[in-house]
Design a protein around this motif. Structure first.
Motif, PDB file in Angstrom:
ATOM      1  N   TYR A  35       0.871  -1.173   0.000  1.00  0.00           N
ATOM      2  CA  TYR A  35       0.000   0.000   0.000  1.00  0.00           C
ATOM      3  C   TYR A  35       0.905   1.219   0.000  1.00  0.00           C
ATOM      4  CZ  TYR A  35      -3.539   3.403   1.283  1.00  0.00           C
ATOM      5  OH  TYR A  35      -4.375   4.479   1.285  1.00  0.00           O
ATOM      6  N   VAL A  36       0.789   2.057  -0.999  1.00  0.00           N
ATOM      7  CA  VAL A  36       1.603   3.259  -1.104  1.00  0.00           C
ATOM      8  C   VAL A  36       0.687   4.460  -1.035  1.00  0.00           C
ATOM      9  CG1 VAL A  36       3.212   4.560  -2.512  1.00  0.00           C
ATOM     10  CG2 VAL A  36       3.330   2.080  -2.488  1.00  0.00           C
ATOM     11  N   CYS A  37       0.890   5.248  -0.012  1.00  0.00           N
ATOM     12  CA  CYS A  37       0.100   6.446   0.207  1.00  0.00           C
ATOM     13  C   CYS A  37       1.074   7.511   0.672  1.00  0.00           C
ATOM     14  CB  CYS A  37      -0.965   6.162   1.258  1.00  0.00           C
ATOM     15  SG  CYS A  37      -1.956   7.571   1.714  1.00  0.00           S
ATOM     16  N   PRO A  38       1.637   8.288  -0.240  1.00  0.00           N
ATOM     17  CA  PRO A  38       2.706   9.208   0.140  1.00  0.00           C
ATOM     18  C   PRO A  38       2.282  10.294   1.139  1.00  0.00           C
ATOM     19  CG  PRO A  38       2.101   9.513  -2.157  1.00  0.00           C
ATOM     20  CD  PRO A  38       1.330   8.351  -1.649  1.00  0.00           C
ATOM     21  N   ASN A  39       0.984  10.555   1.261  1.00  0.00           N
ATOM     22  CA  ASN A  39       0.472  11.538   2.206  1.00  0.00           C
ATOM     23  C   ASN A  39       1.093  12.920   2.030  1.00  0.00           C
ATOM     24  OD1 ASN A  39      -1.695  11.041   3.787  1.00  0.00           O
ATOM     25  ND2 ASN A  39      -0.544  10.478   5.614  1.00  0.00           N
ATOM     26  N   THR A  40       1.608  13.201   0.848  1.00  0.00           N
ATOM     27  CA  THR A  40       2.181  14.519   0.597  1.00  0.00           C
ATOM     28  C   THR A  40       1.108  15.528   0.232  1.00  0.00           C
ATOM     29  OG1 THR A  40       2.591  13.879  -1.695  1.00  0.00           O
ATOM     30  CG2 THR A  40       4.419  13.622  -0.139  1.00  0.00           C
ATOM     31  N   THR A  41       0.009  15.044  -0.291  1.00  0.00           N
ATOM     32  CA  THR A  41      -1.119  15.903  -0.648  1.00  0.00           C
ATOM     33  C   THR A  41      -2.366  15.292  -0.041  1.00  0.00           C
ATOM     34  OG1 THR A  41      -0.032  16.394  -2.745  1.00  0.00           O
ATOM     35  CG2 THR A  41      -2.334  17.015  -2.542  1.00  0.00           C
ATOM     36  N   ASP A  82      -9.849  19.408  -7.896  1.00  0.00           N
ATOM     37  CA  ASP A  82     -10.760  18.462  -7.246  1.00  0.00           C
ATOM     38  C   ASP A  82     -11.093  17.236  -8.084  1.00  0.00           C
ATOM     39  OD1 ASP A  82     -11.005  20.016  -4.899  1.00  0.00           O
ATOM     40  OD2 ASP A  82     -12.431  21.330  -5.917  1.00  0.00           O
ATOM     41  N   ILE A  83     -10.458  17.076  -9.230  1.00  0.00           N
ATOM     42  CA  ILE A  83     -10.705  15.912 -10.073  1.00  0.00           C
ATOM     43  C   ILE A  83      -9.981  14.702  -9.486  1.00  0.00           C
ATOM     44  CG2 ILE A  83     -10.395  14.908 -12.371  1.00  0.00           C
ATOM     45  CD1 ILE A  83     -10.482  17.737 -13.502  1.00  0.00           C
ATOM     46  N   ALA A  84     -10.663  13.558  -9.476  1.00  0.00           N
ATOM     47  CA  ALA A  84     -10.063  12.302  -9.010  1.00  0.00           C
ATOM     48  C   ALA A  84      -9.935  11.357 -10.206  1.00  0.00           C
ATOM     49  CB  ALA A  84     -10.922  11.674  -7.917  1.00  0.00           C
ATOM     50  N   TYR A  85      -8.722  10.896 -10.466  1.00  0.00           N
ATOM     51  CA  TYR A  85      -8.435   9.955 -11.545  1.00  0.00           C
ATOM     52  C   TYR A  85      -8.161   8.594 -10.908  1.00  0.00           C
ATOM     53  CZ  TYR A  85      -7.341  14.309 -14.040  1.00  0.00           C
ATOM     54  OH  TYR A  85      -7.393  15.563 -14.594  1.00  0.00           O
ATOM     55  N   GLY A  86      -8.694   7.535 -11.498  1.00  0.00           N
ATOM     56  CA  GLY A  86      -8.437   6.230 -10.912  1.00  0.00           C
ATOM     57  C   GLY A  86      -8.541   5.096 -11.895  1.00  0.00           C
ATOM     58  N   LYS A 117      -4.589  12.279  -1.370  1.00  0.00           N
ATOM     59  CA  LYS A 117      -5.099  12.451  -2.732  1.00  0.00           C
ATOM     60  C   LYS A 117      -4.436  11.487  -3.713  1.00  0.00           C
ATOM     61  CE  LYS A 117      -6.691  17.235  -2.675  1.00  0.00           C
ATOM     62  NZ  LYS A 117      -6.625  18.522  -3.389  1.00  0.00           N
ATOM     63  N   VAL A 118      -3.458  10.736  -3.250  1.00  0.00           N
ATOM     64  CA  VAL A 118      -2.720   9.805  -4.105  1.00  0.00           C
ATOM     65  C   VAL A 118      -2.561   8.485  -3.349  1.00  0.00           C
ATOM     66  CG1 VAL A 118      -0.538   9.376  -5.308  1.00  0.00           C
ATOM     67  CG2 VAL A 118      -1.426  11.709  -5.129  1.00  0.00           C
ATOM     68  N   ARG A 129      -5.496   2.152  -8.107  1.00  0.00           N
ATOM     69  CA  ARG A 129      -4.680   3.363  -8.049  1.00  0.00           C
ATOM     70  C   ARG A 129      -5.563   4.571  -8.278  1.00  0.00           C
ATOM     71  NH1 ARG A 129      -0.046   4.933 -12.388  1.00  0.00           N
ATOM     72  NH2 ARG A 129       0.697   6.793 -11.334  1.00  0.00           N
ATOM     73  N   TYR A 130      -5.339   5.645  -7.510  1.00  0.00           N
ATOM     74  CA  TYR A 130      -6.029   6.901  -7.763  1.00  0.00           C
ATOM     75  C   TYR A 130      -5.110   8.077  -7.446  1.00  0.00           C
ATOM     76  CZ  TYR A 130      -6.987   7.538  -2.741  1.00  0.00           C
ATOM     77  OH  TYR A 130      -6.872   7.707  -1.387  1.00  0.00           O
ATOM     78  N   SER A 131      -5.456   9.227  -8.016  1.00  0.00           N
ATOM     79  CA  SER A 131      -4.654  10.431  -7.826  1.00  0.00           C
ATOM     80  C   SER A 131      -5.472  11.666  -8.163  1.00  0.00           C
ATOM     81  CB  SER A 131      -3.415  10.380  -8.737  1.00  0.00           C
ATOM     82  OG  SER A 131      -2.649  11.564  -8.600  1.00  0.00           O
ATOM     83  N   ASN A 132      -4.991  12.798  -7.704  1.00  0.00           N
ATOM     84  CA  ASN A 132      -5.613  14.068  -8.067  1.00  0.00           C
ATOM     85  C   ASN A 132      -5.004  14.623  -9.359  1.00  0.00           C
ATOM     86  OD1 ASN A 132      -3.141  14.588  -6.694  1.00  0.00           O
ATOM     87  ND2 ASN A 132      -3.780  16.689  -6.321  1.00  0.00           N
ATOM     88  N   ARG A 133      -4.066  13.908  -9.924  1.00  0.00           N
ATOM     89  CA  ARG A 133      -3.464  14.264 -11.217  1.00  0.00           C
ATOM     90  C   ARG A 133      -3.644  13.081 -12.164  1.00  0.00           C
ATOM     91  NH1 ARG A 133       2.165  17.207  -9.463  1.00  0.00           N
ATOM     92  NH2 ARG A 133       1.140  18.838  -8.252  1.00  0.00           N
ATOM     93  N   SER A 134      -3.671  13.356 -13.447  1.00  0.00           N
ATOM     94  CA  SER A 134      -3.881  12.288 -14.414  1.00  0.00           C
ATOM     95  C   SER A 134      -2.807  11.212 -14.268  1.00  0.00           C
ATOM     96  CB  SER A 134      -3.870  12.836 -15.839  1.00  0.00           C
ATOM     97  OG  SER A 134      -4.063  11.776 -16.750  1.00  0.00           O
TER      98      SER A 134
END
Length: 182
Positions: A35-41, A82-86, A117-118, A129-134
């Motif tokens: 599980y990778v959740c960088p918690n930077t954003t 606020d877009i969520a890509y997954g 957010k990532v 996988r999901y992110s706030n960036r494409s």
């Protein structure tokens, strides 16, 4: 003894990883492999991003029951940031029911984690996988996971031959114009 070398582009690393999972044990487990959740954003509770993320995860979980190729991607929201890509990807040998169960578990687990957010979560049978960036068309080269198969290869030359043949087939399929070349 000369061992043949294989020149595999970075973009096919993910396919190689999936193939490696196929060769690994088939034990069913609800524990994630990574599980990778960088918690930077992070996002705030009850924010637009959280609403979009919940929509995204719900759609991905729903799509896992109907997909025939074990893959789906989705975008929730209209306005950055606020877009969520997954996306999710299930192993090629996994049934639709097993894929759905894996994706459903993954979507529940990531919603219980910190408000990142990532995130990427790997299970034996799927990845979510999901992110706030494409994240589409971009290989994530920041994550590395090595799994060790403790079984011995009794016929090394035959193993290398079969592995080379399978990898060549994967390369051919990945580079073909057809999206479902099973």
């Amino acid at each position: 003894m000369m061992i043949p070398s294989f020149n595999i582009p970075i973009s096919l690393f993910f396919l190689s990883f999936v193939f490696f999972l196929i060769l690994s044990s088939t034990k069913v487990s609800s524990d994630s492999l990574l599980y990778v959740c960088p918690n930077t954003t992070t996002y705030n509770p009850n924010s637009t991003y959280q609403t979009n993320l919940k929509t995204l995860l719900s759609v991905l979980s729903s799509n896992s029951t109907t997909t025939t190729n074990g893959f789906s991607n989705f975008i929730a929201g209209l306005n950055p940031p606020d877009i969520a890509y997954g996306l999710f990807l299930c192993r090629g040998d996994v049934s639709t029911a097993a894929c759905q169960a894996c994706v459903s578990t993954a979507t529940k687990v990531v919603q219980k984690r910190p408000n990142s957010k990532v995130a990427t979560i790997w299970y034996e049978k799927c990845i979510l996988r999901y992110s706030n960036r494409s994240i589409f068309c971009y290989a994530d080269q920041t994550i590395a996971l090595s799994l060790v198969n403790m079984q011995n290869v009794t016929e090394f030359n035959r193993f290398v031959e079969v592995l080379g043949s399978v990898m060549d087939d994967i390369v051919t399929r990945a580079s073909s114009s057809s999206s479902d070349s099973r």
